[in-house]
Design a protein around this motif. Structure first.
Motif, PDB file in Angstrom:
ATOM      1  N   LYS A  69     -39.858  18.145  81.139  1.00 46.30           N
ATOM      2  CA  LYS A  69     -40.225  17.983  79.732  1.00 46.30           C
ATOM      3  C   LYS A  69     -40.997  16.689  79.472  1.00 46.30           C
ATOM      4  O   LYS A  69     -41.977  16.657  78.732  1.00 46.30           O
ATOM      5  N   GLU A  70     -40.546  15.599  80.093  1.00 44.06           N
ATOM      6  CA  GLU A  70     -41.215  14.311  79.912  1.00 44.06           C
ATOM      7  C   GLU A  70     -42.119  14.052  81.110  1.00 44.06           C
ATOM      8  O   GLU A  70     -41.697  14.197  82.251  1.00 44.06           O
ATOM      9  N   GLY A  71     -43.358  13.671  80.842  1.00 40.57           N
ATOM     10  CA  GLY A  71     -44.275  13.441  81.953  1.00 40.57           C
ATOM     11  C   GLY A  71     -45.549  12.762  81.519  1.00 40.57           C
ATOM     12  O   GLY A  71     -45.612  12.114  80.470  1.00 40.57           O
ATOM     13  N   LEU A  72     -46.591  12.937  82.322  1.00 42.43           N
ATOM     14  CA  LEU A  72     -47.841  12.193  82.135  1.00 42.43           C
ATOM     15  C   LEU A  72     -48.956  13.033  81.531  1.00 42.43           C
ATOM     16  O   LEU A  72     -50.114  12.609  81.543  1.00 42.43           O
ATOM     17  N   GLU A  97     -59.340  -1.601 102.598  1.00 46.85           N
ATOM     18  CA  GLU A  97     -59.044  -1.096 101.252  1.00 46.85           C
ATOM     19  C   GLU A  97     -60.166  -0.157 100.830  1.00 46.85           C
ATOM     20  O   GLU A  97     -61.335  -0.502 100.908  1.00 46.85           O
ATOM     21  N   GLU A  98     -59.782   1.042 100.400  1.00 48.37           N
ATOM     22  CA  GLU A  98     -60.757   2.018  99.910  1.00 48.37           C
ATOM     23  C   GLU A  98     -60.443   2.329  98.451  1.00 48.37           C
ATOM     24  O   GLU A  98     -59.293   2.587  98.110  1.00 48.37           O
ATOM     25  N   LYS A  99     -61.473   2.306  97.596  1.00 43.91           N
ATOM     26  CA  LYS A  99     -61.299   2.598  96.166  1.00 43.91           C
ATOM     27  C   LYS A  99     -62.161   3.791  95.802  1.00 43.91           C
ATOM     28  O   LYS A  99     -63.307   3.891  96.214  1.00 43.91           O
ATOM     29  N   GLU A 100     -61.596   4.682  94.984  1.00 38.38           N
ATOM     30  CA  GLU A 100     -62.368   5.833  94.546  1.00 38.38           C
ATOM     31  C   GLU A 100     -61.822   6.358  93.228  1.00 38.38           C
ATOM     32  O   GLU A 100     -60.611   6.350  93.001  1.00 38.38           O
ATOM     33  N   VAL A 101     -62.730   6.792  92.352  1.00 39.32           N
ATOM     34  CA  VAL A 101     -62.325   7.494  91.136  1.00 39.32           C
ATOM     35  C   VAL A 101     -62.217   8.977  91.493  1.00 39.32           C
ATOM     36  O   VAL A 101     -63.189   9.598  91.931  1.00 39.32           O
ATOM     37  N   ILE A 102     -61.031   9.546  91.338  1.00 38.54           N
ATOM     38  CA  ILE A 102     -60.755  10.936  91.722  1.00 38.54           C
ATOM     39  C   ILE A 102     -61.004  11.846  90.523  1.00 38.54           C
ATOM     40  O   ILE A 102     -60.480  11.603  89.426  1.00 38.54           O
ATOM     41  N   SER A 103     -61.772  12.911  90.745  1.00 39.97           N
ATOM     42  CA  SER A 103     -62.188  13.764  89.620  1.00 39.97           C
ATOM     43  C   SER A 103     -61.844  15.234  89.835  1.00 39.97           C
ATOM     44  O   SER A 103     -62.503  16.110  89.283  1.00 39.97           O
ATOM     45  N   SER A 104     -60.832  15.528  90.641  1.00 39.59           N
ATOM     46  CA  SER A 104     -60.511  16.927  90.934  1.00 39.59           C
ATOM     47  C   SER A 104     -59.626  17.587  89.880  1.00 39.59           C
ATOM     48  O   SER A 104     -59.537  18.813  89.821  1.00 39.59           O
ATOM     49  N   ILE A 105     -58.947  16.793  89.032  1.00 37.25           N
ATOM     50  CA  ILE A 105     -58.058  17.357  88.013  1.00 37.25           C
ATOM     51  C   ILE A 105     -58.845  17.648  86.737  1.00 37.25           C
ATOM     52  O   ILE A 105     -59.553  16.780  86.222  1.00 37.25           O
ATOM     53  N   SER A 106     -58.706  18.855  86.220  1.00 37.53           N
ATOM     54  CA  SER A 106     -59.401  19.238  84.986  1.00 37.53           C
ATOM     55  C   SER A 106     -58.604  18.867  83.746  1.00 37.53           C
ATOM     56  O   SER A 106     -59.132  18.336  82.775  1.00 37.53           O
ATOM     57  N   ARG A 107     -57.283  19.135  83.776  1.00 36.41           N
ATOM     58  CA  ARG A 107     -56.426  18.906  82.608  1.00 36.41           C
ATOM     59  C   ARG A 107     -54.980  19.021  83.055  1.00 36.41           C
ATOM     60  O   ARG A 107     -54.692  19.470  84.178  1.00 36.41           O
ATOM     61  N   CYS A 108     -54.090  18.648  82.175  1.00 37.25           N
ATOM     62  CA  CYS A 108     -52.658  18.776  82.453  1.00 37.25           C
ATOM     63  C   CYS A 108     -51.995  19.510  81.294  1.00 37.25           C
ATOM     64  O   CYS A 108     -52.176  19.138  80.127  1.00 37.25           O
ATOM     65  N   ILE A 109     -51.244  20.549  81.622  1.00 32.16           N
ATOM     66  CA  ILE A 109     -50.540  21.369  80.635  1.00 32.16           C
ATOM     67  C   ILE A 109     -49.065  21.016  80.648  1.00 32.16           C
ATOM     68  O   ILE A 109     -48.467  20.854  81.723  1.00 32.16           O
ATOM     69  N   ASN A 110     -48.474  20.914  79.480  1.00 26.26           N
ATOM     70  CA  ASN A 110     -47.028  20.761  79.364  1.00 26.26           C
ATOM     71  C   ASN A 110     -46.433  22.110  78.967  1.00 26.26           C
ATOM     72  O   ASN A 110     -46.509  22.509  77.806  1.00 26.26           O
ATOM     73  N   PRO A 111     -45.849  22.849  79.921  1.00 28.59           N
ATOM     74  CA  PRO A 111     -45.317  24.184  79.590  1.00 28.59           C
ATOM     75  C   PRO A 111     -44.242  24.170  78.518  1.00 28.59           C
ATOM     76  O   PRO A 111     -43.985  25.204  77.887  1.00 28.59           O
TER      77      PRO A 111
END
Length: 506
Positions: A69-72, A97-111
């Protein structure tokens, strides 16, 4: 300072020369539904999919379902699914050290608030993969869970509802099954997840045709995952934000090393071609050797070395590896006793052992010994005891340092007093709380209760411990010489102290 989001990524990032940034891929379809928005999957599976997308080898994105129920979810959506990943560690002995902006997530749903949106994903024919990491306790069957719950409480319950909606939507189409890849840290995670789903189908009286579709048209894959993910760098975030030049509430950190072993059909490896971007992903028909290697070498080295290092007075794995005596002790345990006890390809084992030592030395990870000591008795049985017994079987003698590691573990419980669900214990460096199964704490406290400091008394403690079939599933006093050897080490530790005893051993 601007917040990380798609508009920022699609602007000019040229001022950040050391940061790898891909333009926000708005047009890529969702192809994966992922249960879990936590640090691990974002530094593991989502990172890998991002790398595939950069090379046009997957061309799909991940829609994430928040498993509790609680999340990000709100935070993820506020940043358009973007986050900065910092991977840090040693490579050939040098800090990287490797830095990268990750763009694979489209959205997050809270069921819990978006149940319809969650089920809508099941209607999308392009979403054909399920990835999950809902903690070890996530793959469980709860007979009190109900189909009419929106959502069901457990992860397997949510997955069952999802699959049933997909089955109904596509009228049982045999081509619309899912490839289900759990990452939970339990043995045979795919088999266990499949079993739980079938239990829910039976509990909820869902059609037999659906059960058949689940079994015949969905792949539940067993996996082994390995990467230390240290998560949001709370202690460093000010400095990191300043170096990035933007604000990111989802900064994630982890080690360079990664391994994903997936037990499944080879044709799936071409559909998820991680190997084409140089990732350490192994598709296999039998993951047992890989699991044995990880449990015995990586986990076993931790469990075998940490009790002695902690009683020595050290606090972290890094300190242990850098220490003149304890660092030598760890390396000798791995090279001289653990690796020779495993009946697998020695080149594979030696390479993995080298990587383990380098990972233990990682200066960016502060891994506290006391946290590794959690539930040590059960860990020792699974991770170290097989190496002791196999070494004895192969060589006709006991591995001295591994037997000593058990003596060190037993010594951790000495002079401890049960306090609720923990044990108030003491070492030369001061008091600490030992956490283990309460019955195990009670047993070790009782085993030490009649110790009088004599050699015979130390042997009696050793015999009590080795005879405990609840701890080991067998009477270990039947292994020739085990009781005498363990008793001798217990006597030396209690008489001479840990520091002198380890120094003599190495």
């Amino acid at each position: 300072m601007q917040k990380l989001n798609s508009s920022l990524v699609n602007s000019d990032f040229s001022f950040l020369e050391d940061l790898s940034v891909q333009k926000y891929p708005e047009n890529l379809p969702e192809r994966v539904i992922q249960f879990g928005e936590g640090n691990f999957l974002r530094a593991f599976a989502d990172w890998m999919i991002h790398l595939l997308n950069k090379q046009n080898l997957f061309n799909g994105r991940v829609v994430v379902a928040q498993p509790i129920k609680e999340g990000l979810a709100d935070m993820v959506n506020e940043q358009d699914g973007l986050y900065t990943l910092l991977l840090r560690g040693l490579r050939d002995g040098k800090p990287v050290e490797e830095k990268e902006v990750i763009s694979s997530i489209s959205r997050c749903i809270n069921p819990y608030t978006q149940w319809d949106a969650y089920l809508k994903c099941a209607e999308d024919p392009l979403i054909e993969y399920v990835i999950s990491n809902t903690t070890e306790a996530g793959i469980t069957f709860d007979k009190e869970d109900k189909f009419e719950n929106q959502p069901p409480t457990s992860y397997p319950g949510k997955l069952t509802s999802y699959l049933y909606h997909r089955f109904q939507c596509f009228k049982g189409d045999t081509t619309k099954g899912m490839v289900i890849i759990p990452c939970e840290l339990i043995d045979r995670n795919g088999d266990n997840l499949k079993k739980a789903v079938l239990q829910y189908i039976e509990l909820w009286n869902l059609p037999q045709e659906f059960a058949q579709w689940v079994v015949e048209n969905n792949h539940f894959l067993n996996t082994l995952v390995d990467r230390v993910v240290t998560g949001y760098p709370r202690d460093e975030i000010k400095e990191i934000t300043a170096s990035l030049g933007y604000q990111d509430s989802l900064v994630n950190t982890g080690e360079l090393f990664h391994l994903w072993v997936i037990e499944g059909p080879k044709e799936l490896a071409e559909r998820l071609p991680f190997h084409k971007v140089g990732l350490n992903v192994v598709w296999t028909e039998d993951m047992t050797p890989h699991r044995t290697r990880k449990v015995r070498v990586l986990n076993g080295a931790h469990t075998a070395s940490v009790p002695a290092a902690f009683l020595y007075g050290l606090e972290t794995v890094g300190e242990m590896m850098d220490h003149e005596v304890m660092g030598k002790y760890v390396r000798q345990i791995i090279q001289d006793e653990i690796v020779p006890s495993i009946d697998l390809d020695k080149n594979m084992l030696v390479d993995f052992a080298h990587a383990v030592v380098e990972r233990f030395q990682n200066p960016y990870i502060k891994h506290y010994l006391l946290s590794i000591l959690l539930n040590s008795s059960s860990k020792f049985k699974a991770r170290v005891l097989p190496s002791i017994l196999e070494y004895h079987k192969l060589n006709g003698r006991l591995p001295q340092k591994l037997v000593f590691s058990l003596a060190a573990l037993i010594a951790v419980y000495k002079d401890g007093k049960i306090d609720g669900t923990g044990m108030q214990a003491i070492r030369d460096a001061g008091e600490f709380v030992m956490k283990d199964d309460v019955w195990a704490l009670e047993f070790f406290a009782a085993a030490w209760s009649n110790f009088d400091g004599s050699q015979q008394s130390a042997k009696a403690v050793a015999e009590l411990v080795l005879k405990n079939t609840r701890l080991w599933d067998k009477d270990l006093t039947e292994t020739a010489g085990f009781t005498d050897c363990l008793g001798e080490y217990l006597y030396k530790i209690t008489t001479n102290g840990m520091q002198k005893t380890v120094a003599e051993l190495v």
